[in-house]
Every structure is written in C-alpha cells, then in structure tokens.
Design a protein around this motif. Structure first.
Motif: not given
Lengths: 320, 320
Positions: B107-114, B118-119, B122-125
């Motif tokens: 989730t974190v890696a994909e966030h940094y990749a734009g 998934k983020a 996670l945030m909705a949860g």
C-alpha cells in the motif's frame, strides 16, 4: 507580555470591571473567575484548562448598521468598479458603487428569512475581490482600513467601537490565568492585524472565517493567496469544531450575542469544572443599537440552558 | 511554564545541544538562534516573530518500520474484527487481523508510485474505525495507547522514540523566545495528549491531519464526534496553509524530513529576517533506519533552496 500589562488593575487591588454596573451579570462574572482561581476557597482550576472564547461582531465590537468588515469589502468592490466600469452593471458591484443600502439590507433580511440567493451573489463578489491576493497584501489592506476608517453613525473610529466592559473582562481573564481566543463568524485575517492592540489577543488566537487559501512554491518563500472558493463559515455548528481544532480543549467561558453563537456556548461545558456562558443583549438604542434579529433562538434558549444574559443598557455603565 | 523549565541548561551557560556533534548542521543551528536573539551583535528579532514549525513523523520521532499512528489504527481495526468477524473478509481489516505486513508495505509502495487505490481502502477503514467517536474518547484511546505501547524493533516504548537532539533543539528555541508548533502530516488529535510531555509543545500548538468533525447540540455540552468523511491531509501544499491559518505568521524555522515537508520549508522565509530550514536525513541504519523513499525530491532541492541537511549518522552523537 500582554497579560502582564493587562494585569495591572487586578494586581493593585482595584476594581477590574469598572464599566460593569452592579447586578446579576457582573456577579456571575466575578463569581466564575473567583471560582476558577480558587479565590472562593475551592480548588483552583489548572491554568491550562482556563480557556475562554469570544465572538467578535456584536460581542466585542459594534456590528451595526453593518459589520465592520462589510464596509471594508464594499470599498474593495467600489475599487474594482473603478478599475473595470463594466462590473458596475452587475451585483454586488452595482450596489457597492451606488451605495445601495436597500439592496444590502434586503440581502440581510432575506438571509435571516432563509433565502440566501442574494447573500451568495454578495459572497461571490467578495471572494472575487480578493482572489489571487497574498495573505500579506490582505493583511496590509485590513490594517490600513482599520487604522483610518470610522463608524458611519457613531462618530468614532472603528478602532474605538470596541465595548469597554468586554475589553475589561478580557483583561481580567488574562490577569486570572485565562487564555482567550476570538471565535468570529467574520474574517479571521481581517481582525488579526488589530487583535493584540484591541483585545490583548495575539493573531494566533484569532479563529474565524476565511476564503480557501492556496500555496504555490517558488523556492523563495512561495505565495499564499486567497482563492475564489468559499470555505465553511466559522458560525453555528462550525464554531465548536474550529475551537477544538485550534485549542484542543473545551472552553470554560464563551461569550456571544447571536444564534450563530449558540453551539459555541453549548460547547463551553466540562464535567466537574465551572463554566460561564454569556449572551450579550443589544437593548441600548441610546448608546449603541437595539435589535434582536438573528438572536431570537439564542434569547429563547438562554434561560433553559443556564446562560447569563448581559444587558447592554442595564449592566454596562460605559459602552465604548 | 514549560519554557522556564526547559530554559535551564542555557540559563546556566551549559551547552544547550549536547547531543549534536560539532559540524556544519550544528553551526547553522547555533548561528541562526544567536542571530535571532541578537547574540551576534545584530538587532534581535522581535519575540512575536520567533516562530518555528516541526514535522513530527521522521523529524521528531521515529516513523519506521511504520508510523506510530498506523500501529494505533491497526489495533483499532483488529478490535473491530473481534466485534464483527465478518469484517475480516475485507480490507483493510483482513490485513490488520492477519498482521499482513506485505499488504501494508505494498500500500505504501504503491502510494509512493502514485497509485492510491489501496491507500484509499486503508483510509476508509481507518475513518470507519473512529466514525461517531467523540474527540474526548479518541483522546483517551490515544493517550492510553501511547502510554503503554512499544516500538516493534527498537526495544523501547514509543514515548522514548523521540530524537533527543530535536528535543534539545525545541528546548533551546523555547529558551530563546521561540514559539514552536508541530505541523504533522499525521493525526493532530493523536499527538496532542503527549505533545507537552514529549516536546514542551502544548496541545493548542499541534497542527495536523484530522477526520472531519461534526457537532451536535444537546444543551449540556454537546457532542463533538469524528465523521467518516476525510478532511485534507496536512501535508505538502496544505502545510503552509494550515500553518498560516493557525499562526497568522510565516515561521522563521522549519524542520522536516520528506517531500511532504518541502512546501513548509519553502514557506519559512521572511524578507529581511533570518531563516533556517532543516532537512533531516535518515542515514543511520545502525542506530535508527536508513531510507530516502518519499524524500527524493526534498533531498534533490535542498542544496538549491539553501536548506541545511542534518545527517542522523554524522551530526547526532545520540539519537534517542
């Protein structure tokens, strides 16, 4: 620094509230502060819990015949028409240019009646008036206006339209270990340049409405500017939210004068701690103005909710 | 009160920064503070202008292997699955229950990749985890967690994962008339219960992210609760906006460690006044962690923009 300067009268034992007449309102204020300080023999409230919040327009300074900030923005609209005369064919620029008090009064009256169509036209014009302006430029304009402009009917500069009894109360609270915030429905950045001088409240303790801001980086400080996008007004149910966001505590004292202050007054209660909720009543046509429009619901619930009414006519020996 | 307590070392003339090794970073800090105080023979900067802002995660305390608050919210998600096992079939509850470090890392890696898909899950949860909770209950949960939980790999309580050199810097600034704020991308109300004790920064000077709040009146204090609606994250371009909104001034000092702090560092400049922008570099795999992910742009612009790099490995004699 400010609290030390303001502490003088209390420190030497003189009356900290000379502009308040003896009566129930004054007694409630004195008893509350004494209770918080432990001057009544009870356990003092920890200093960090001594938080007070004040509405500004109609609570700390005069808001009639129109809020001070409306005068400020109407002048900006006129300035815009001078730069672009075609704007004068449209509202709100037309009303500003023609000094059309009728259009403005009907906008306010319709707002209170639940119809915000004209209010939205006015707000859009105001937002356009500052769109793209940096916060520093806005600050300079606000300061310049407040330092020079005068009240239209009271015959005094705007900076002398603050209520002396409330300024005394702010000083008495500061001398008693309170931290006071201004929670205004009006513009936060409009009041900040004069809040320290008027009220002893530094800019970082001013909460209020604002346009949405935008930041653009340039490696040399960047530019923080007003956008034409409205943010939520700091009024009604928003007041407790913004107070919490800024302070991280519930206040023990809240003072207001209108329906928009009701939620804030409700919020100023903590289990096991004293609280004081003040509702200023504008009933002094001779020295200020007499009106209840926009405060009907607040006046109706004051007794039920334990709020202390402050009559400008009866409780204040001096207004300004 | 805090500034007096923290002023001790400077007042008696001892080194206010014992955990900083001699070098360019320490020299820049000392020279800046001396310049602001006028200890170098120049005109002192007025006390009210002495404002400093600090990022929290990775700047004041450790943010690896995951931000402290992520540990806190994962425990909340597990608690929700315990109350309603059907939630365990869905993300992010499934990952929380299964301690699925892979899902969280991706989730974190994909966030940094734009890619924030998934983020957002996670945030909705997370938002669902606190929806309807009062700010007072949230505060109690946060305080309870921080008082008891420990870092997963460093073998110390979270409350001892603050960086000693930065705590010394905060104390040196307080003793030098500065007012410091925490401008965190993390949760404002998560940090507030411990900010005074950890950093000498009271809750009202913590700026950070939050859920949207809602107030409901009841005549007896009302309820201020978290809603499932996300607010803007206090990161990147939002940091200068929120700092201005809270403080009403540009800071003179800003310290951060990631790309999300770049705008804040840029903002910390005033014409004619000294400024210091610190970028902490995590290059100490032995004593803390070594990483540059999420800080690539900040590191690339540091030299061009006049930021002072602080190497955890080289500039700090002690980390914790």
């Amino acid at each position: 620094m400010d609290s030390a300067a303001l502490a003088g009268p209390t420190a030497v034992g003189t009356d900290p509230l000379p502009s308040w007449r003896p009566g129930a309102a004054r007694d409630a204020v004195v008893a509350f502060v004494d209770r918080v300080r432990g001057a009544d023999g009870t356990e003092p409230v920890p200093v960090e819990e001594r938080v007070a919040v004040f509405d500004n327009d109609g609570t700390l300074w005069c808001e009639k015949p129109m809020p001070v900030q409306l005068d400020f923005v109407l002048r900006r609209l006129v300035e815009m028409v001078q730069a672009d005369p075609a704007l004068g064919d449209r509202q709100p620029w037309k009303a500003a240019r023609d000094r059309d008090a009728g259009w403005l009064a009907s906008t306010v009256a319709e707002h209170y009646a639940g119809d915000d169509r004209k209010a939205e036209v006015l707000m859009a014009g105001i937002l356009a008036g500052y769109a793209g302006m940096t916060v520093e430029d806005f600050e300079q304009r606000s300061r310049g206006f407040l330092r020079t402009a005068g009240h239209p009917t009271l015959g005094r500069p705007y900076l002398e339209c603050t209520y002396r009894p409330m300024v005394e109360l702010l000083a008495h609270l500061a001398a008693s270990g309170f931290t006071s915030y201004i929670a205004s429905g009006g513009g936060r950045d409009f009041i900040r340049p004069v809040s320290q001088e008027l009220y002893g409240v530094p800019p970082e303790r001013v909460i209020g409405s604002t346009a949405t801001l935008a930041f653009a980086e340039d490696g040399a400080g960047g530019a923080l500017t007003h956008t034409p996008v409205p943010d939520l007004l700091d009024d009604g149910l928003q007041k407790p939210i913004r107070i919490w966001s800024r302070v991280g505590r519930r206040p023990l004292l809240a003072a207001g004068n209108s329906d928009g202050d009701g939620a804030m007054l409700d919020f100023a209660q903590r289990p096991g701690l004293p609280s004081l909720r003040l509702l200023l009543v504008h009933d002094d046509a001779e020295r200020e103005f007499s009106y209840t429009t926009g405060a009907e619901a607040a006046l109706a619930r004051a007794g039920r909710d334990g709020w202390t009414l402050v009559s400008m006519r009866d409780d204040w020996a001096t207004v300004f």
